[in-house]
Write a protein that holds these residues in place. Sequence first.
Motif, PDB file in Angstrom:
ATOM      1  N   LEU A  20       5.105  11.372  -1.923  1.00 34.92           N
ATOM      2  CA  LEU A  20       4.044  10.955  -0.640  1.00 34.92           C
ATOM      3  C   LEU A  20       2.831  10.455  -1.470  1.00 34.92           C
ATOM      4  CD1 LEU A  20       4.143  14.011   1.964  1.00 34.92           C
ATOM      5  CD2 LEU A  20       4.792  11.326   1.996  1.00 34.92           C
ATOM      6  N   LEU A  21       2.577  11.256  -2.597  1.00 40.76           N
ATOM      7  CA  LEU A  21       1.335  10.528  -3.419  1.00 40.76           C
ATOM      8  C   LEU A  21       1.313   9.273  -3.891  1.00 40.76           C
ATOM      9  CD1 LEU A  21      -1.627  11.214  -4.500  1.00 40.76           C
ATOM     10  CD2 LEU A  21      -0.381  12.033  -6.714  1.00 40.76           C
ATOM     11  N   LEU A  22       2.491   9.015  -4.297  1.00 39.40           N
ATOM     12  CA  LEU A  22       3.042   7.621  -4.925  1.00 39.40           C
ATOM     13  C   LEU A  22       3.149   6.631  -3.832  1.00 39.40           C
ATOM     14  CD1 LEU A  22       5.759   8.599  -7.436  1.00 39.40           C
ATOM     15  CD2 LEU A  22       3.238   7.641  -8.126  1.00 39.40           C
ATOM     16  N   LEU A  23       3.599   6.710  -2.766  1.00 38.06           N
ATOM     17  CA  LEU A  23       3.591   6.022  -1.664  1.00 38.06           C
ATOM     18  C   LEU A  23       2.270   5.699  -0.863  1.00 38.06           C
ATOM     19  CD1 LEU A  23       6.518   7.316   0.476  1.00 38.06           C
ATOM     20  CD2 LEU A  23       6.509   5.060  -0.581  1.00 38.06           C
ATOM     21  N   MET A  24       1.315   6.477  -0.952  1.00 42.34           N
ATOM     22  CA  MET A  24       0.077   6.303  -0.764  1.00 42.34           C
ATOM     23  C   MET A  24      -0.581   5.321  -1.763  1.00 42.34           C
ATOM     24  SD  MET A  24      -1.632   9.672   1.268  1.00 42.34           S
ATOM     25  CE  MET A  24      -1.414  10.651  -0.066  1.00 42.34           C
ATOM     26  N   LEU A  25      -0.524   5.744  -2.797  1.00 40.79           N
ATOM     27  CA  LEU A  25      -0.972   4.782  -3.974  1.00 40.79           C
ATOM     28  C   LEU A  25      -0.345   3.317  -3.887  1.00 40.79           C
ATOM     29  CD1 LEU A  25      -2.911   4.802  -6.362  1.00 40.79           C
ATOM     30  CD2 LEU A  25      -0.698   5.389  -7.893  1.00 40.79           C
ATOM     31  N   LEU A  26       1.111   3.188  -3.573  1.00 43.51           N
ATOM     32  CA  LEU A  26       1.247   1.751  -3.410  1.00 43.51           C
ATOM     33  C   LEU A  26       0.744   0.842  -2.245  1.00 43.51           C
ATOM     34  CD1 LEU A  26       3.603   0.054  -4.486  1.00 43.51           C
ATOM     35  CD2 LEU A  26       5.168   1.053  -2.800  1.00 43.51           C
ATOM     36  N   VAL A  27       0.550   2.007  -1.206  1.00 39.72           N
ATOM     37  CA  VAL A  27       0.018   1.148   0.001  1.00 39.72           C
ATOM     38  C   VAL A  27      -1.558   0.743  -0.290  1.00 39.72           C
ATOM     39  CG1 VAL A  27      -0.895   1.723   2.236  1.00 39.72           C
ATOM     40  CG2 VAL A  27       1.489   2.472   1.653  1.00 39.72           C
ATOM     41  N   ILE A  28      -2.236   1.674  -1.026  1.00 38.89           N
ATOM     42  CA  ILE A  28      -3.675   1.259  -1.332  1.00 38.89           C
ATOM     43  C   ILE A  28      -3.739  -0.067  -2.324  1.00 38.89           C
ATOM     44  CG2 ILE A  28      -5.730   2.280  -2.620  1.00 38.89           C
ATOM     45  CD1 ILE A  28      -4.849   4.870  -1.234  1.00 38.89           C
ATOM     46  N   VAL A  29      -3.065   0.213  -3.250  1.00 40.65           N
ATOM     47  CA  VAL A  29      -3.037  -1.005  -4.269  1.00 40.65           C
ATOM     48  C   VAL A  29      -2.490  -2.306  -3.637  1.00 40.65           C
ATOM     49  CG1 VAL A  29      -1.931  -1.926  -6.362  1.00 40.65           C
ATOM     50  CG2 VAL A  29      -2.764   0.513  -6.216  1.00 40.65           C
ATOM     51  N   SER A  30      -1.710  -2.248  -2.687  1.00 42.11           N
ATOM     52  CA  SER A  30      -1.132  -3.402  -2.017  1.00 42.11           C
ATOM     53  C   SER A  30      -2.288  -3.920  -1.282  1.00 42.11           C
ATOM     54  CB  SER A  30       0.094  -3.021  -1.205  1.00 42.11           C
ATOM     55  OG  SER A  30       1.032  -2.802  -2.201  1.00 42.11           O
ATOM     56  N   TRP A  31      -2.830  -2.958  -0.498  1.00 43.06           N
ATOM     57  CA  TRP A  31      -3.854  -3.611   0.385  1.00 43.06           C
ATOM     58  C   TRP A  31      -5.132  -4.260  -0.109  1.00 43.06           C
ATOM     59  CZ3 TRP A  31      -6.561   0.609   4.271  1.00 43.06           C
ATOM     60  CH2 TRP A  31      -7.110  -0.008   5.204  1.00 43.06           C
ATOM     61  N   ARG A  32      -5.314  -3.554  -1.488  1.00 40.07           N
ATOM     62  CA  ARG A  32      -6.746  -4.004  -2.096  1.00 40.07           C
ATOM     63  C   ARG A  32      -6.215  -5.343  -2.558  1.00 40.07           C
ATOM     64  NH1 ARG A  32      -9.441   0.406  -6.159  1.00 40.07           N
ATOM     65  NH2 ARG A  32     -11.051  -1.713  -6.156  1.00 40.07           N
ATOM     66  N   ARG A  33      -4.891  -5.484  -3.042  1.00 40.77           N
ATOM     67  CA  ARG A  33      -4.451  -6.814  -3.669  1.00 40.77           C
ATOM     68  C   ARG A  33      -4.552  -7.982  -2.701  1.00 40.77           C
ATOM     69  NH1 ARG A  33      -4.092 -10.401  -7.468  1.00 40.77           N
ATOM     70  NH2 ARG A  33      -1.968 -11.338  -7.685  1.00 40.77           N
ATOM     71  N   ALA A  34      -4.018  -7.406  -1.486  1.00 40.13           N
ATOM     72  CA  ALA A  34      -3.839  -8.294  -0.522  1.00 40.13           C
ATOM     73  C   ALA A  34      -5.532  -8.854  -0.014  1.00 40.13           C
ATOM     74  CB  ALA A  34      -3.113  -7.877   0.692  1.00 40.13           C
ATOM     75  N   GLY A  35      -6.372  -8.139   0.044  1.00 39.76           N
ATOM     76  CA  GLY A  35      -7.597  -8.416   0.007  1.00 39.76           C
ATOM     77  C   GLY A  35      -8.087  -9.557  -0.841  1.00 39.76           C
ATOM     78  N   LYS A  36      -7.706  -9.088  -2.334  1.00 42.99           N
ATOM     79  CA  LYS A  36      -8.355 -10.118  -3.100  1.00 42.99           C
ATOM     80  C   LYS A  36      -7.509 -11.525  -3.014  1.00 42.99           C
ATOM     81  CE  LYS A  36      -8.706 -10.530  -8.160  1.00 42.99           C
ATOM     82  NZ  LYS A  36      -8.456 -11.889  -8.142  1.00 42.99           N
ATOM     83  N   VAL A  37      -6.496 -11.509  -2.764  1.00 44.84           N
ATOM     84  CA  VAL A  37      -5.487 -12.516  -2.636  1.00 44.84           C
ATOM     85  C   VAL A  37      -6.177 -13.619  -1.637  1.00 44.84           C
ATOM     86  CG1 VAL A  37      -3.251 -13.764  -2.189  1.00 44.84           C
ATOM     87  CG2 VAL A  37      -3.554 -11.946  -3.789  1.00 44.84           C
ATOM     88  N   LYS A  38      -6.321 -12.794  -0.476  1.00 47.66           N
ATOM     89  CA  LYS A  38      -6.872 -13.471   0.849  1.00 47.66           C
ATOM     90  C   LYS A  38      -8.395 -14.250   0.457  1.00 47.66           C
ATOM     91  CE  LYS A  38      -8.129 -12.747   5.674  1.00 47.66           C
ATOM     92  NZ  LYS A  38      -8.365 -11.801   6.609  1.00 47.66           N
ATOM     93  N   LYS A  39      -9.330 -13.201  -0.228  1.00 48.32           N
ATOM     94  CA  LYS A  39     -10.491 -14.001  -0.703  1.00 48.32           C
ATOM     95  C   LYS A  39     -10.149 -15.217  -1.532  1.00 48.32           C
ATOM     96  CE  LYS A  39     -14.320 -12.645  -3.326  1.00 48.32           C
ATOM     97  NZ  LYS A  39     -15.129 -11.785  -4.163  1.00 48.32           N
TER      98      LYS A  39
END
Length: 52
Positions: A20-39
């Motif tokens: 669960l910890l790794l899944l949450m970390l993956l979601v957070i990293v993906s979410w942050r990366r998506a924001g950077k790519v969108k910007k």
Amino acid sequence: MIPDLGKYSDAVLSAYAVSLLLLMLLVIVSWRRAGKVKKDLEEIEGKGQSDG
């Protein structure tokens, strides 16, 4: 309702916790990366429109 895991309960529950910890970390990293790519994409699109 909770199954009896016997002597393996520590291993099973810790494996669930780590998963669960790794899944949450993956979601957070993906979410942050998506924001950077969108910007970055918005900056690139903005430059293209102003160049004419």
